[in-house]
Design a protein around this motif. Sequence first.
Motif, mmCIF file in Angstrom:
data_model
loop_
_atom_site.group_PDB
_atom_site.id
_atom_site.type_symbol
_atom_site.label_atom_id
_atom_site.label_comp_id
_atom_site.label_asym_id
_atom_site.label_seq_id
_atom_site.Cartn_x
_atom_site.Cartn_y
_atom_site.Cartn_z
ATOM 1 N N GLU A 55 0.885 -1.056 -0.001
ATOM 2 C CA GLU A 55 0.059 -0.108 -0.030
ATOM 3 C C GLU A 55 0.792 1.342 -0.104
ATOM 4 O OE1 GLU A 55 -3.059 -0.070 -0.528
ATOM 5 O OE2 GLU A 55 -3.269 -2.116 -0.405
ATOM 6 N N PRO A 56 0.650 2.228 -0.862
ATOM 7 C CA PRO A 56 -0.341 2.209 -1.960
ATOM 8 C C PRO A 56 0.096 1.382 -3.090
ATOM 9 C CG PRO A 56 0.856 4.304 -2.146
ATOM 10 C CD PRO A 56 1.480 3.388 -0.832
ATOM 11 N N ALA A 57 -0.976 1.036 -3.781
ATOM 12 C CA ALA A 57 -0.704 0.153 -5.207
ATOM 13 C C ALA A 57 -0.019 0.950 -6.051
ATOM 14 C CB ALA A 57 -2.119 -0.246 -5.782
ATOM 15 N N SER A 58 0.822 0.560 -6.910
ATOM 16 C CA SER A 58 1.763 1.141 -7.884
ATOM 17 C C SER A 58 1.193 1.203 -9.128
ATOM 18 C CB SER A 58 3.024 0.229 -8.080
ATOM 19 O OG SER A 58 3.742 0.131 -6.837
ATOM 20 N N PRO A 59 1.382 2.311 -9.888
ATOM 21 C CA PRO A 59 0.632 2.435 -11.160
ATOM 22 C C PRO A 59 1.559 1.443 -12.289
ATOM 23 C CG PRO A 59 2.025 4.501 -10.317
ATOM 24 C CD PRO A 59 2.026 3.416 -9.410
ATOM 25 N N VAL A 60 0.807 1.179 -13.037
ATOM 26 C CA VAL A 60 1.057 0.107 -14.088
ATOM 27 C C VAL A 60 1.070 1.062 -15.462
ATOM 28 C CG1 VAL A 60 0.534 -1.795 -15.450
ATOM 29 C CG2 VAL A 60 0.182 -1.998 -12.965
ATOM 30 N N PRO A 61 2.272 1.251 -16.186
ATOM 31 C CA PRO A 61 2.086 2.073 -17.448
ATOM 32 C C PRO A 61 1.578 1.148 -18.644
ATOM 33 C CG PRO A 61 4.510 1.245 -16.706
ATOM 34 C CD PRO A 61 3.427 0.784 -15.755
ATOM 35 N N ALA A 62 1.061 2.057 -19.196
ATOM 36 C CA ALA A 62 -0.008 1.556 -20.451
ATOM 37 C C ALA A 62 0.465 0.251 -21.113
ATOM 38 C CB ALA A 62 -0.277 2.612 -21.436
ATOM 39 N N PRO A 63 1.631 0.234 -21.860
ATOM 40 C CA PRO A 63 2.146 -1.015 -22.657
ATOM 41 C C PRO A 63 2.058 -2.140 -21.538
ATOM 42 C CG PRO A 63 3.640 0.487 -22.757
ATOM 43 C CD PRO A 63 2.779 1.221 -21.737
ATOM 44 N N VAL A 64 2.104 -2.126 -20.298
ATOM 45 C CA VAL A 64 2.433 -3.102 -19.360
ATOM 46 C C VAL A 64 0.784 -3.505 -19.036
ATOM 47 C CG1 VAL A 64 2.965 -4.070 -17.130
ATOM 48 C CG2 VAL A 64 4.749 -2.555 -18.607
ATOM 49 N N THR A 65 0.093 -2.428 -18.883
ATOM 50 C CA THR A 65 -1.538 -2.785 -18.615
ATOM 51 C C THR A 65 -1.844 -3.552 -19.771
ATOM 52 O OG1 THR A 65 -1.846 -0.607 -17.426
ATOM 53 C CG2 THR A 65 -3.901 -1.726 -18.610
ATOM 54 N N ALA A 66 -1.639 -3.329 -20.776
ATOM 55 C CA ALA A 66 -2.442 -3.990 -21.912
ATOM 56 C C ALA A 66 -1.806 -5.726 -21.779
ATOM 57 C CB ALA A 66 -1.857 -3.479 -23.482
ATOM 58 N N LEU A 67 -0.534 -5.885 -21.673
ATOM 59 C CA LEU A 67 -0.106 -7.049 -21.537
ATOM 60 C C LEU A 67 -0.824 -8.051 -20.254
ATOM 61 C CD1 LEU A 67 2.183 -9.245 -22.540
ATOM 62 C CD2 LEU A 67 3.639 -8.218 -20.673
ATOM 63 N N LEU A 68 -0.754 -7.162 -19.092
ATOM 64 C CA LEU A 68 -1.224 -7.584 -18.091
ATOM 65 C C LEU A 68 -2.759 -8.025 -17.924
ATOM 66 C CD1 LEU A 68 -0.510 -8.298 -14.764
ATOM 67 C CD2 LEU A 68 -1.199 -5.914 -14.442
ATOM 68 N N LEU A 69 -3.422 -7.431 -18.679
ATOM 69 C CA LEU A 69 -4.807 -7.634 -18.788
ATOM 70 C C LEU A 69 -5.198 -8.655 -19.836
ATOM 71 C CD1 LEU A 69 -6.462 -4.103 -18.550
ATOM 72 C CD2 LEU A 69 -6.364 -5.740 -16.770
ATOM 73 N N ALA A 70 -4.359 -8.870 -20.879
ATOM 74 C CA ALA A 70 -4.566 -9.824 -21.910
ATOM 75 C C ALA A 70 -4.193 -11.333 -21.069
ATOM 76 C CB ALA A 70 -3.741 -9.664 -22.931
ATOM 77 N N TYR A 71 -3.172 -11.269 -20.438
ATOM 78 C CA TYR A 71 -2.560 -12.554 -19.694
ATOM 79 C C TYR A 71 -3.904 -13.086 -18.596
ATOM 80 C CZ TYR A 71 -0.630 -15.205 -16.064
ATOM 81 O OH TYR A 71 -0.335 -16.343 -15.184
ATOM 82 N N ILE A 72 -4.381 -11.919 -18.135
ATOM 83 C CA ILE A 72 -5.385 -12.324 -17.010
ATOM 84 C C ILE A 72 -6.520 -12.965 -17.887
ATOM 85 C CG2 ILE A 72 -6.996 -11.387 -15.056
ATOM 86 C CD1 ILE A 72 -5.088 -9.300 -14.263
ATOM 87 N N ALA A 73 -7.144 -12.457 -18.650
ATOM 88 C CA ALA A 73 -8.041 -12.936 -19.592
ATOM 89 C C ALA A 73 -7.732 -14.400 -20.122
ATOM 90 C CB ALA A 73 -8.280 -11.963 -20.886
ATOM 91 N N ASP A 74 -6.765 -14.909 -20.117
ATOM 92 C CA ASP A 74 -6.059 -16.206 -20.801
ATOM 93 C C ASP A 74 -4.863 -16.784 -19.889
ATOM 94 O OD1 ASP A 74 -6.422 -18.404 -22.530
ATOM 95 O OD2 ASP A 74 -5.253 -17.472 -23.838
ATOM 96 N N ARG A 75 -5.216 -16.795 -18.579
ATOM 97 C CA ARG A 75 -4.026 -17.390 -17.761
ATOM 98 C C ARG A 75 -3.860 -18.852 -18.206
ATOM 99 N NH1 ARG A 75 -5.691 -16.687 -11.936
ATOM 100 N NH2 ARG A 75 -7.877 -16.606 -13.009
ATOM 101 N N ASP A 76 -2.753 -19.273 -17.850
ATOM 102 C CA ASP A 76 -2.199 -20.745 -17.980
ATOM 103 C C ASP A 76 -2.706 -21.465 -16.619
ATOM 104 O OD1 ASP A 76 -0.718 -20.015 -19.992
ATOM 105 O OD2 ASP A 76 1.460 -20.113 -18.788
#
Length: 180
Positions: A55-76
């Motif tokens: 705490e507090p949570a850390s900001p995630v830069p835009a290119p990393v956000t796209a990668l992270l959200l795509a991964y969460i949608a299709d985790r191994d």
Amino acid sequence: MAALGRLLTDADAPMRLRVAGVIVLLYAQPLTRIVQLTIDDVLHHGETTLLRLREPASPVPAPVTALLLAYIADRDNMNTATNQASRWLFPGRRAGRPARPDHLSALLSKIGIPAAAARGAAVRQQLLELPAPVVADAIGYHDKTTSRLLRENGGTWSRYAVGDHTRSPASWAPDPLADG
């Protein structure tokens, strides 16, 4: 950092390793901490994405956000009956367990990201850009550790005053004649 750019763009590398490697490189987190993250630690609201490492949570830069959200949608490891409802960001092969840090480290090494060395490089880079106490607070290190690393690297933040810089000293008052 070339490794970070490669992780963000290399579609041939497994998404799970790309995400884990990016977290190591950007946030200097140990794999033992990374495997404990859940999808609930990724806070996404509109254009803002935060990663709750502490705490507090850390900001995630835009290119990393796209990668992270795509991964969460299709985790191994989500297709087996034992893991379908897993909240782990990096679910393991065993039901209810996250990935093993040693296994993740070996896989990262195979794609050219030695986790321990990458983490150390990330901390040192952050110390070149920010005061040691700020880095310590942001990534969960003890301030004595970041101060030592700063000294070892010949950093220049030795005169940074630790403390709350949002308040004015009690005896300070703005100059009413100064042009704002």
